[in-house]
Scaffold this motif. Structure first.
Motif, short mmCIF file in Angstrom:
data_model
loop_
_atom_site.label_atom_id
_atom_site.label_comp_id
_atom_site.label_asym_id
_atom_site.label_seq_id
_atom_site.Cartn_x
_atom_site.Cartn_y
_atom_site.Cartn_z
N UNK A 126 -3.63 -1.97 -2.90
CA UNK A 126 -4.20 -1.31 -3.82
C UNK A 126 -4.81 0.05 -3.39
N UNK A 127 -5.70 -0.11 -2.14
CA UNK A 127 -6.59 1.06 -1.77
C UNK A 127 -6.02 1.64 -0.62
N UNK A 128 -4.77 1.41 -0.04
CA UNK A 128 -4.29 1.92 1.22
C UNK A 128 -4.02 3.48 1.00
N UNK A 129 -3.57 3.92 -0.17
CA UNK A 129 -3.29 5.26 -0.22
C UNK A 129 -4.56 6.06 -0.09
N UNK A 130 -5.58 5.56 -0.78
CA UNK A 130 -7.09 6.28 -0.69
C UNK A 130 -7.55 6.41 0.85
N UNK A 131 -7.57 5.04 1.56
CA UNK A 131 -7.95 5.21 2.67
C UNK A 131 -7.05 5.97 3.74
N UNK A 132 -5.84 5.93 3.80
CA UNK A 132 -5.06 6.71 4.54
C UNK A 132 -5.36 8.19 4.08
#
Length: 391
Positions: A126-132
């Motif tokens: 769920x948070x990978x788009x934000x982190x990337x």
């Protein structure tokens, strides 16, 4: 832990990419002075061999990464980058300059195979788009500052000064990155030693996204190594202004990558990737045919707007679809595709520039973008299905 890793990786990415573009920013001045670099082909050799060295060490680092802590790899990387930048200033011949530059590319190899993988591992789907988006944007921010400072410093104080300045800045940023995770252990109790079969399996998992990394690598390498000469030599733009314009290019890219998480939630990755390829390709053609500086600048900036959505978009695809045990290999493979493509295209661009003019490499990129855009238009139903399976 995940906040510390993301913060550390973002700082590390900024210094890594800033150092990698500071050196090419002095190439137009060296070419104009006919000192060390006397032909565009020399730029092609530096870029080609530098990226090939990075490709080789991506593979080596992934195979030994399970033996070392992430924080220790940061330490070795930033110290090596800083030392190489300083040693480069003592060169007076192309051969010595090339050898030191290749040494720097060894230490530049750590982040994109190891750092990105750790960001992916420490952030849920769920948070990978934000982190990337954050880590990618931070790399672009480092490049933004490097472009601005390197151009003016080289123009006013000489080609050695930007290298000294960024050696010092790299030491400061690297120390901050290291200190952020100095008490954090990234050693896993479950060791997954890469094997030939796991490399093949990982390649199959990401094969749909290989064309995107091909395009991204070709565009990045060609723009960083040849756009300064395009602006400085064809349009007679002073080197300080050239650095500013390229900083705007990467600055817009940084904004777009920071916004990627929001844009992905709002429009979806599929629409973003199709829009990104179409827009980048269109403005590459405009950059090629631009008869005046103003049109070239507009084209360059809009090209960056679309190009820099591609990187976090496809890193998110890879992070979602590859098992955690293979993420180091997956990001190494994607980075290696970018390195190899950038190396080959940069070498071709040197020949094209000497033969047909410094703007000709951007026609080559536009043609490549057209082919890959059509590919993803045809594959969009499959990508939509993969997205639905990961949600």
């Amino acid at each position: 832990m995940k906040k510390k890793v993301l913060f550390s990786a973002s700082i590390f990415h900024a210094l890594n990419d800033a150092a990698s573009v500071t050196v090419p920013m002095v190439f137009p001045l060296l070419y104009s002075q006919q000192f060390i670099i006397k032909k565009y082909f020399h730029i092609g050799i530096l870029c080609n061999l530098g990226l090939l060295v990075t490709f080789l060490f991506h593979i080596i680092l992934v195979n030994v990464s399970n033996k070392f802590e992430y924080k220790h790899m940061i330490l070795v990387s930033y110290l090596g980058i800083c030392l190489s930048l300083v040693l480069m200033t003592f060169s007076s011949a192309f051969t010595s300059f090339l050898l030191i530059y290749l040494a720097m590319r060894v230490f530049n190899s750590f982040y994109h195979s190891i750092g990105v993988a750790w960001v992916s591992k420490t952030h849920p789907s769920q948070g990978i788009d934000f982190a990337m988006g954050i880590q990618s944007g931070s790399g672009n921010l480092g490049v933004f500052v490097a472009f601005i400072t390197s151009g003016y410093l080289a123009q006013t104080l000489g080609w050695e000064i930007p290298l000294f300045v960024w050696a010092a800045a790299g030491f400061l940023l690297g120390s901050i990155s290291f200190m952020a995770v100095r008490k954090t252990s990234t050693r896993s109790t479950e060791i997954h030693k890469p094997t030939f079969s796991s490399w093949i399996e990982t390649m199959k998992n990401i094969q749909l996204y290989i064309p995107a990394f091909i395009f991204g690598g070709a565009c990045w390498g060609t723009t960083v190594f040849y756009a300064p000469s395009l602006l400085n030599h064809k349009f007679k733009t002073p080197l300080g202004q050239t650095g500013l314009y390229l900083a705007l290019w990467i600055g817009i890219g940084a904004v777009m990558t920071y916004l990627f998480g929001f844009l992905s939630r709002r429009f979806g990755r599929l629409k973003i990737l199709l829009c990104a390829f179409t827009g980048a390709t269109l403005f590459l053609y405009l950059l090629w045919i631009a008869p005046v500086k103003e049109l070239a600048l507009v084209s360059l900036l809009f090209f960056g707007t679309f190009l820099f959505l591609i990187f976090p978009c496809f890193q998110s695809f890879v992070g979602n679809e590859v098992p955690a045990k293979n993420l180091n290999q997956a990001f190494s493979l994607s980075a290696n595709v970018q390195m190899l493509t950038g190396a080959v295209v940069a070498l071709i661009a040197g020949f094209l520039s000497d033969k047909f003019g410094i703007n000709s490499p951007f026609l080559f990129l536009g043609m490549l973008g057209t082919i890959i855009t059509i590919f993803y238009l045809l594959k969009s139903p499959l990508i939509a299905q993969k997205l639905s399976n990961t949600q």
